[in-house]
Design an enzyme around this catalytic site. Structure first.
Site, PDB file in Angstrom:
ATOM      1  N   TYR A 148       0.863  -1.186   0.000  1.00 52.99           N
ATOM      2  CA  TYR A 148       0.000   0.000   0.000  1.00 52.99           C
ATOM      3  C   TYR A 148       0.891   1.224   0.000  1.00 52.99           C
ATOM      4  O   TYR A 148       1.823   1.318   0.809  1.00 52.99           O
ATOM      5  CB  TYR A 148      -0.885  -0.013   1.251  1.00 52.99           C
ATOM      6  CG  TYR A 148      -1.784   1.191   1.415  1.00 52.99           C
ATOM      7  CD1 TYR A 148      -1.553   2.127   2.432  1.00 52.99           C
ATOM      8  CD2 TYR A 148      -2.877   1.397   0.582  1.00 52.99           C
ATOM      9  CE1 TYR A 148      -2.381   3.225   2.605  1.00 52.99           C
ATOM     10  CE2 TYR A 148      -3.720   2.499   0.757  1.00 52.99           C
ATOM     11  CZ  TYR A 148      -3.463   3.399   1.771  1.00 52.99           C
ATOM     12  OH  TYR A 148      -4.279   4.505   1.936  1.00 52.99           O
ATOM     13  N   ASP A 243       9.332   2.509  -0.230  1.00 50.90           N
ATOM     14  CA  ASP A 243       8.310   3.248   0.509  1.00 50.90           C
ATOM     15  C   ASP A 243       8.520   2.917   1.993  1.00 50.90           C
ATOM     16  O   ASP A 243       8.081   1.872   2.470  1.00 50.90           O
ATOM     17  CB  ASP A 243       6.917   2.836   0.037  1.00 50.90           C
ATOM     18  CG  ASP A 243       5.839   3.544   0.831  1.00 50.90           C
ATOM     19  OD1 ASP A 243       4.643   3.386   0.493  1.00 50.90           O
ATOM     20  OD2 ASP A 243       6.157   4.243   1.815  1.00 50.90           O
ATOM     21  N   LYS A 271       4.760   9.249   9.049  1.00 48.33           N
ATOM     22  CA  LYS A 271       4.522   8.686  10.373  1.00 48.33           C
ATOM     23  C   LYS A 271       5.553   9.122  11.419  1.00 48.33           C
ATOM     24  O   LYS A 271       5.461  10.207  11.976  1.00 48.33           O
ATOM     25  CB  LYS A 271       4.443   7.151  10.272  1.00 48.33           C
ATOM     26  CG  LYS A 271       3.261   6.661   9.402  1.00 48.33           C
ATOM     27  CD  LYS A 271       3.203   5.158   9.319  1.00 48.33           C
ATOM     28  CE  LYS A 271       2.217   4.689   8.262  1.00 48.33           C
ATOM     29  NZ  LYS A 271       0.841   4.595   8.752  1.00 48.33           N
TER      30      LYS A 271
HETATM   31  P1  KE4 Z   1      -0.818   8.218   4.758  1.00 49.84           P
HETATM   32  O1  KE4 Z   1      -1.328   8.959   3.557  1.00 49.84           O
HETATM   33  O2  KE4 Z   1      -1.902   7.378   5.412  1.00 49.84           O
HETATM   34  O3  KE4 Z   1      -0.082   9.137   5.752  1.00 49.84           O
HETATM   35  O4  KE4 Z   1       0.333   7.221   4.268  1.00 49.84           O
HETATM   36  C1  KE4 Z   1       0.032   6.286   3.262  1.00 49.84           C
HETATM   37  C2  KE4 Z   1       0.993   5.114   3.361  1.00 49.84           C
HETATM   38  C3  KE4 Z   1       1.996   5.007   2.418  1.00 49.84           C
HETATM   39  N1  KE4 Z   1       2.902   3.992   2.467  1.00 49.84           N
HETATM   40  C4  KE4 Z   1       2.855   3.071   3.464  1.00 49.84           C
HETATM   41  C5  KE4 Z   1       3.869   1.976   3.494  1.00 49.84           C
HETATM   42  C6  KE4 Z   1       1.843   3.140   4.461  1.00 49.84           C
HETATM   43  O5  KE4 Z   1       1.803   2.207   5.444  1.00 49.84           O
HETATM   44  C7  KE4 Z   1       0.895   4.179   4.414  1.00 49.84           C
HETATM   45  C8  KE4 Z   1      -0.233   4.302   5.416  1.00 49.84           C
HETATM   46  N2  KE4 Z   1      -0.378   3.215   6.317  1.00 49.84           N
HETATM   47  C9  KE4 Z   1      -1.724   2.964   6.792  1.00 49.84           C
HETATM   48  C10 KE4 Z   1      -1.651   1.809   7.781  1.00 49.84           C
HETATM   49  N3  KE4 Z   1      -1.425   0.585   7.148  1.00 49.84           N
HETATM   50  C11 KE4 Z   1      -2.348   4.170   7.382  1.00 49.84           C
HETATM   51  C12 KE4 Z   1      -3.582   3.906   8.228  1.00 49.84           C
HETATM   52  C13 KE4 Z   1      -4.827   4.396   7.554  1.00 49.84           C
HETATM   53  O6  KE4 Z   1      -4.950   4.250   6.315  1.00 49.84           O
HETATM   54  O7  KE4 Z   1      -5.688   4.906   8.295  1.00 49.84           O
END
Ligand code: KE4
Length: 432
Positions: A148, A243, A271
């Protein structure tokens, strides 16, 4: 048997929320759609704990999905934020705090010579894909099933996290034309990547991946996989992008790239580097980053990018992580937890496959091994759903999805780990 939780106030608030916001949440994975029961509404967090609006306390292994690696509301982070608050919340102008965090990121992350701050991991991944295409002049990109990279259109192809949790076929509203350039391969399948390069000569800008997959549960790279991707991208004039939004400063202070000794061309982050404030970043070789506006033609912008509050929380968080012994503590604590979870499951004759690296862990209720998303999907998600609720009732807050990694922090104590393992032992025996 486990006592039911008093969740009266949570139910009232979440009931109202569902009339105000889609699914009652600001992000889908929080909706508990793939686990039993409704979400609990948080009232406050501190250290390794969260309290809900009914006063129940939980040992928290989500940590706001990664940022709370030093523990929630760390007093030194709060104090630093209070000091910065006196100067305002957002400038929209250069600020020395951006320099400070940039220097820390550049010093820590092997691939990063120059960095751009944004406001989320999604933004970082969107921008890095545009940069991959701008730098190579090629449109296609390879991602892996179950990974993701935020919710930008071009990545919503066989994505992990909430897309996988909700069993979505990806997403309506994403034009085929947008994802036509997104190629996918099974994680850990280097041959599949080589075939894609052979089928698309001189057309692939690069490969983007989670160097440890946290959005399909917890999948580690097989020996040689990352090194192989480094080679095959170099051989084909394409870029390698890690990523590290989730793994950055968690797998080690220099991220997974430092831990595994494979240096990509570009890295995305988020994060942890925001310490709980909205932040994202992308960075890499100066030769590539100099293409980013205004030093180069590739446009990317953001009103709140680099704002002083997010910079402050990030700087203080990295300072705390840099302290001697931080990662040794995280590694030992998390390994003890996972070993305890595995033993607890096996004592109840429940199949399990689990592992951890530093402050990140995961387990699947299946025999394993789990090397890719297809194998992850063979896990017993129904049994996980029951386990999740039982653990909540015993005061342990796990990610509400079988396809999310778990996170520990510097604030989790031996007692917290022991209590958690005990809760797993009781819960597994109730669902065996
Ligand atoms: P954000 O846009 O949610 O800050 O980051 C996206 C993203 C990009 N790359 C990786 C590897 C990530 O894990 C994430 C976001 N992680 C999720 C949890 N698996 C965020 C939680 C959510 O979607 O509420």
């Amino acid at each position: 048997m486990t006592d039911a939780l008093n969740t009266k106030r949570s139910e009232e608030i979440f009931g109202s929320a569902k009339n105000l916001m889609p699914g009652g949440v600001s992000s889908p994975v929080r909706a508990f759609k793939s686990v039993e029961g409704d979400p609990i509404v948080f009232d406050r967090v501190k250290g390794p704990y969260a309290w809900d609006v009914d006063g129940n306390r939980y040992i928290d292994y989500v940590g706001s999905w990664g940022p709370a690696i030093c523990g929630h509301a760390h007093p030194e982070v709060i104090a630093a934020l209070q000091e910065t608050l006196e100067k305002g919340t957002s400038f929209g102008a250069p600020c020395v705090l951006e320099n400070k965090l940039a220097e820390m990121v550049i010093e820590a992350v092997p691939s990063v010579e120059m960095v751009r701050f944004v406001n989320s991991g999604t933004e970082a991944c969107m921008a890095v894909l545009r940069l991959m295409r701008a730098f190579t002049g090629r449109d296609k990109v390879i991602k892996f099933e179950g990974c993701y990279h935020g919710h930008a259109d071009m990545f919503l192809v066989k994505a992990g996290s909430g897309v996988a949790t909700l069993g979505l076929p990806d997403s309506p509203g994403v034009p085929r034309s947008t994802t036509a350039n997104t190629l996918t391969a099974p994680y850990n399948d280097l041959e599949a990547v080589k075939e894609l390069f052979a089928e698309n000569p001189d057309a692939i800008s690069g490969v983007i991946l989670e160097p440890v997959v946290g959005n399909a549960g917890f999948i580690t790279p097989e020996p040689g996989f990352l090194e192989g991707l480094r080679e095959v991208t170099q051989e084909n004039g394409a870029l390698l992008v890690f990523d590290e939004v989730m793994t950055g400063f968690r797998i080690s202070y220099g991220g997974a790239q430092e831990r595994f000794g494979v240096t990509p061309d570009l890295t995305t982050m988020g994060k942890v580097i925001g310490g709980g404030l909205p932040v994202g970043a992308y960075g890499g070789r100066k030769e590539i980053m100099s293409m980013v506006s205004p030093s180069g033609p590739m446009y990317q912008a953001g009103t709140l990018s680099g704002n002083p509050l997010a910079m402050t929380a990030g700087i203080k968080t990295l300072e705390l992580l840099k302290q001697e012994g931080s990662y040794e503590k995280l590694e030992a604590l998390t390994k003890k937890l996972v070993d305890g979870i595995i033993t607890a499951a096996k004592d109840s004759n429940i199949s399990i496959h689990g592992q951890s690296i530093s402050a990140m862990f995961g387990f699947y209720l299946c025999e394993g091994p789990v090397k890719n998303f297809e194998e992850a999907k063979s896990a017993d998600t129904d049994r996980f759903s029951k386990l999740h609720r039982l653990m909540l009732q015993k005061g342990v807050y796990l990610a509400p999805s079988a396809f999310e990694a778990g996170f520990t922090s510097l604030a989790h104590s031996e007692d917290d780990i022991n209590s958690t393992i005990k809760a797993f032992q009781e819960s597994f025996s109730e669902i065996s």
